[in-house]
Design a protein around this motif. Structure first.
Motif, PDB file in Angstrom:
ATOM      1  N   GLN A  16       0.816  -1.216   0.000  1.00 34.59           N
ATOM      2  CA  GLN A  16       0.000   0.000   0.000  1.00 34.59           C
ATOM      3  C   GLN A  16       0.853   1.271   0.000  1.00 34.59           C
ATOM      4  N   TRP A  30     -15.056  -8.853  -3.847  1.00 34.74           N
ATOM      5  CA  TRP A  30     -13.881  -9.638  -4.214  1.00 34.74           C
ATOM      6  C   TRP A  30     -14.083 -11.127  -3.943  1.00 34.74           C
ATOM      7  N   TRP A  46      -6.324  -2.468  -2.276  1.00 33.61           N
ATOM      8  CA  TRP A  46      -7.162  -1.895  -3.341  1.00 33.61           C
ATOM      9  C   TRP A  46      -8.129  -0.855  -2.790  1.00 33.61           C
TER      10      TRP A  46
END
Length: 321
Positions: free
Chosen positions: A112, A151, A193
């Protein structure tokens, strides 16, 4: 014979007398204004302070107390001293959950931070479009539960479009959330994400504070973009990057909802992160005293990591003159 003094009594000029009369009144007015501002500030602070006391301070103190008791919600708390902490130290599932959490944190923070830093630099150098910044932030507007469910469907081994693409590429179907090796990296990347856009915008705001004159001077001296990034951008971005790292590390150690909706701690406790184990101990087995002891341990660990990060990164100092 007494001689009267001929000197007239001293008198202040008319303007001076008026000024002398108005000074105390002005002082009283200023004091009154300060008191009024203080009352107004108290009115605005009161809701936040009430929320802090009711939803943060009191639960924390209550949890510390319960960590020294045996409590199952149905009977009064029974004082047991350090028994819960002794049990925690000897509990292999606790240490396994802590290790799984650390693995998740390392993957999540590493990927990240690098991705967000790259996005922030590209946003600053290539475009200043507000629309593009809004698009980058879009995944963050989705809750963790919704992101996890989306997801979960995408990566479904049989029907997921993600596995359909992987299969079409000839790699075979991968059980991303059903395999012990893939589960934690997959959950970490799902949360990357969702959060990377928000982290990138925080770093982008830090980049905005760096004067352009420094880059222009470096270009005159023949510095490349790579050299300017390491010699100008990174040193001057350090305070903001340090605060972002502290926030993301704390948030990563508290991961729960994505695990709850995708794997429920499985397979074979491969994603049984510490928060999920605490939740299961408290609301699944009604061992609130033991769950509180683990929560206090997590609080101590996060406090130590935060203090260490703050000192090592010198988050309170800036290289900007």
């Amino acid at each position: 014979m007494t001689i009267a003094s001929s000197s007239p009594p001293s008198r202040l000029p008319a303007g001076g007398a008026a000024e002398a009369r108005t000074k105390p009144r002005t002082h009283r007015t200023e004091v009154g204004d300060d008191r009024g501002d203080g009352r107004l500030a108290a009115v605005f602070i009161a809701p936040a302070m009430l929320g802090f006391l009711v939803f943060l301070l009191w639960p924390t103190l209550r949890g510390i107390y319960l960590s020294f008791t045996r409590y199952n919600l149905l009977t009064p708390a029974e004082w047991v001293g350090l028994d819960n902490y002794v049990r925690m130290v000897n509990d292999p599932i606790f240490w396994d959950s802590l290790w799984v959490t650390v693995e998740y944190v390392v993957i999540n923070i590493g990927v990240q931070t690098l991705a967000a830093l790259a996005m922030a630099v590209l946003l600053q150098r290539l475009t200043r479009s507000a629309m593009l910044r809004g698009i980058v932030l879009t995944p963050y507007l989705m809750s963790n539960v919704v992101a996890g469910l989306v997801w979960l469907w995408i990566l479904d081994t049989q029907l997921g479009i993600g596995n359909e693409i992987v299969s079409a590429l000839g790699a075979g179907r991968i059980p991303f959330l059903a395999d012990e090796t893939w589960a934690i990296p997959t959950i970490a990347l799902i949360n990357v994400w969702r959060h990377v856009g928000y982290t990138a915008l925080l770093l982008f705001a830090g980049l905005q504070a760096i004067p352009n004159d420094m880059y222009e001077a470096a270009r005159v001296d023949g510095a490349s973009e790579w050299r300017m990034f390491w010699r100008i951008t990174m040193p001057l971005l350090r305070p903001v990057l340090a605060v972002v790292l502290i926030m993301t590390v704390i948030g990563s150690f508290q991961v729960f909802d994505t695990v709850a909706v995708t794997t429920a701690g499985g397979p074979a406790n491969a994603t049984n992160v510490l928060q999920y184990y605490i939740y299961g101990s408290a609301f699944g087995r009604f061992q609130f005293g033991y769950a509180s002891a683990m929560s206090v341990a997590l609080l101590v660990v996060l406090s130590a990591i935060t203090i260490l990060q703050y000192r090592l990164t010198r988050a309170g100092r800036t290289d900007l003159g």
